[in-house]
Design an enzyme around this catalytic site. Sequence first.
Site, short mmCIF file in Angstrom:
data_model
loop_
_atom_site.label_atom_id
_atom_site.label_comp_id
_atom_site.label_asym_id
_atom_site.label_seq_id
_atom_site.Cartn_x
_atom_site.Cartn_y
_atom_site.Cartn_z
N ASN A 9 42.41 38.59 93.54
CA ASN A 9 41.98 37.37 92.72
C ASN A 9 40.94 36.66 93.79
O ASN A 9 41.35 36.21 94.83
CB ASN A 9 43.16 36.26 92.72
CG ASN A 9 42.83 34.97 92.24
OD1 ASN A 9 41.66 34.79 91.82
ND2 ASN A 9 43.75 33.82 92.31
N TRP A 10 39.56 37.02 93.48
CA TRP A 10 38.52 36.47 94.15
C TRP A 10 38.32 35.19 94.39
O TRP A 10 37.64 34.55 95.33
CB TRP A 10 37.26 37.24 93.78
CG TRP A 10 37.24 38.56 94.06
CD1 TRP A 10 38.03 39.50 94.70
CD2 TRP A 10 35.99 39.52 93.91
NE1 TRP A 10 37.61 40.77 94.51
CE2 TRP A 10 36.46 40.70 94.02
CE3 TRP A 10 34.72 39.37 93.52
CZ2 TRP A 10 35.54 41.81 94.04
CZ3 TRP A 10 33.86 40.10 93.39
CH2 TRP A 10 34.21 41.53 93.64
N GLU A 99 46.51 26.85 91.62
CA GLU A 99 45.41 25.88 91.91
C GLU A 99 44.83 25.34 90.47
O GLU A 99 44.28 24.34 90.72
CB GLU A 99 44.27 26.76 92.56
CG GLU A 99 44.53 27.02 93.99
CD GLU A 99 44.06 28.26 94.56
OE1 GLU A 99 43.11 29.09 93.88
OE2 GLU A 99 44.51 29.12 95.50
N GLU A 169 54.43 33.14 92.68
CA GLU A 169 53.50 32.66 93.59
C GLU A 169 54.03 31.53 94.38
O GLU A 169 53.66 30.33 93.81
CB GLU A 169 51.94 32.47 93.42
CG GLU A 169 51.32 33.64 92.60
CD GLU A 169 49.91 33.86 92.94
OE1 GLU A 169 49.27 34.77 93.64
OE2 GLU A 169 49.32 32.83 92.54
N GLY A 175 47.49 31.16 100.71
CA GLY A 175 46.49 30.86 101.58
C GLY A 175 46.81 30.33 103.01
O GLY A 175 46.02 29.66 103.61
N SER A 215 49.80 35.09 100.62
CA SER A 215 49.79 35.60 101.74
C SER A 215 49.96 37.00 102.02
O SER A 215 50.45 37.55 103.02
CB SER A 215 50.10 34.84 102.97
OG SER A 215 49.61 33.43 102.86
N GLY A 236 44.87 36.97 96.94
CA GLY A 236 43.78 36.18 97.33
C GLY A 236 42.81 36.53 98.28
O GLY A 236 42.08 37.61 98.40
N GLY A 237 43.11 36.04 99.53
CA GLY A 237 42.18 36.15 100.85
C GLY A 237 42.00 37.61 101.03
O GLY A 237 40.87 38.20 101.42
C1 PEP Z 1 46.23 33.71 95.25
O1 PEP Z 1 45.21 33.50 95.18
O2 PEP Z 1 46.91 34.09 94.19
C2 PEP Z 1 46.98 34.26 96.47
C3 PEP Z 1 48.24 34.49 96.61
O3 PEP Z 1 46.12 33.80 97.55
P1 PEP Z 1 46.42 34.33 99.07
O4 PEP Z 1 46.55 35.80 99.04
O5 PEP Z 1 45.18 34.11 99.78
O6 PEP Z 1 47.66 33.71 99.62
#
Ligand code: PEP
Length: 253
Positions: A9-10, A99, A169, A175, A215, A236-237
Site C-alpha cells: 500500500n503505497w 486512514e 490492521e 506506521g 509495521s 505500508g512503509g
Molecule cells: C498500511 O498502510 O496498511 C500499513 C499497515 O502501514 P505500515 O506497514 O507502514 O504500518
Amino acid sequence: MRKQIAAANWKMNLTYQQAEKLFDELLATPHQLKQDQLAIFAVPFPYLQLANERMSGRANVMVAAQNCSNKRSGAYTGEVSVEMLNSMNIPCVIIGHSERREYFNESNQLLAEKIDICLETGIQPIFCCGEPLDIREAGTQNVFVGKQLEESLFHLSAEQLQHIVIAYEPIWAIGTGKTASADQAQEMHAFIRSHLSAKFGDSIAENISILYGGSVKGNNAAELFSRRDVDGGLVGGASLDAAEFVKIINALK
Ligand code: PEP
C-alpha cells in the site's frame, strides 16, 4: 487452498518518477512467487496505468487501487468509481483502510456500499478492519472487529464472501513501528475466521485470505506469516523500498 498474499500500500507517497524507479527496482530484484502466492501493488490513482504496464504479463501479480467511491457515477467531483477502475482492468481495491475511516469518516455502512459495488462489478475488495489502541487496552478488540465485519460484510451471500480478502490492521501498529506480536496477530485472525465461519460456514471461512497489516518489515514478516491463520501482509512503509518488500514477498508461506 487459500492464497498467501503480500500487498503493498503505497498510500499518498512518491512522485511519478519515483514510482517508475521503484517499479524498475522491484522488477530487478529476484523474488519467488509460488503458485498459491500473490503480490498486490495498491498504488495512487494516477499511477494505476503505469503499474498495469510495468506488471503486465507477470504471473501472480495484481495491481490495486487504494479506494473507490460508494456511488456508481455522476456529479461527485474528485471521486473515482469502481466502473472506471474496471474499465482500466484494475482487478482489486482496498476498502476501509483505517486512514479512510479516520480522516474521511468512512463508516461500516458506507463501506458495505462500496463492497457491494465492487462485487457487482467483479472487482476484488481487500477489506480492512482493526481496533484503535484504547479498545485493545480495554480488551474489547474482538467485539470491535466483529462489529466491523458484521456491519460491512454480513449482508453478503457465502458465494459473494469468497471474493473478499480481509486485512486485519490494528490501528496502533500502523506506521508506528510497533508490530502486533505473532501471537496477537494469530489470535485475532483465528477470531475473524471463526466469526466468518459461524455466519458463512467452515469451508468458506477456511478459504478466505486474512492478511496482517501494521509495521510489517523484512525482518518480522516470516515470524508473522508462520502462524496458521496469517495469510500474508498488507504493507505500508516497507513497500516503498524494493529490497524490503521483496524480502516480505519471499517470507510468504
Ligand atoms: C498500511 O498502510 O496498511 C500499513 C499497515 O502501514 P505500515 O506497514 O507502514 O504500518
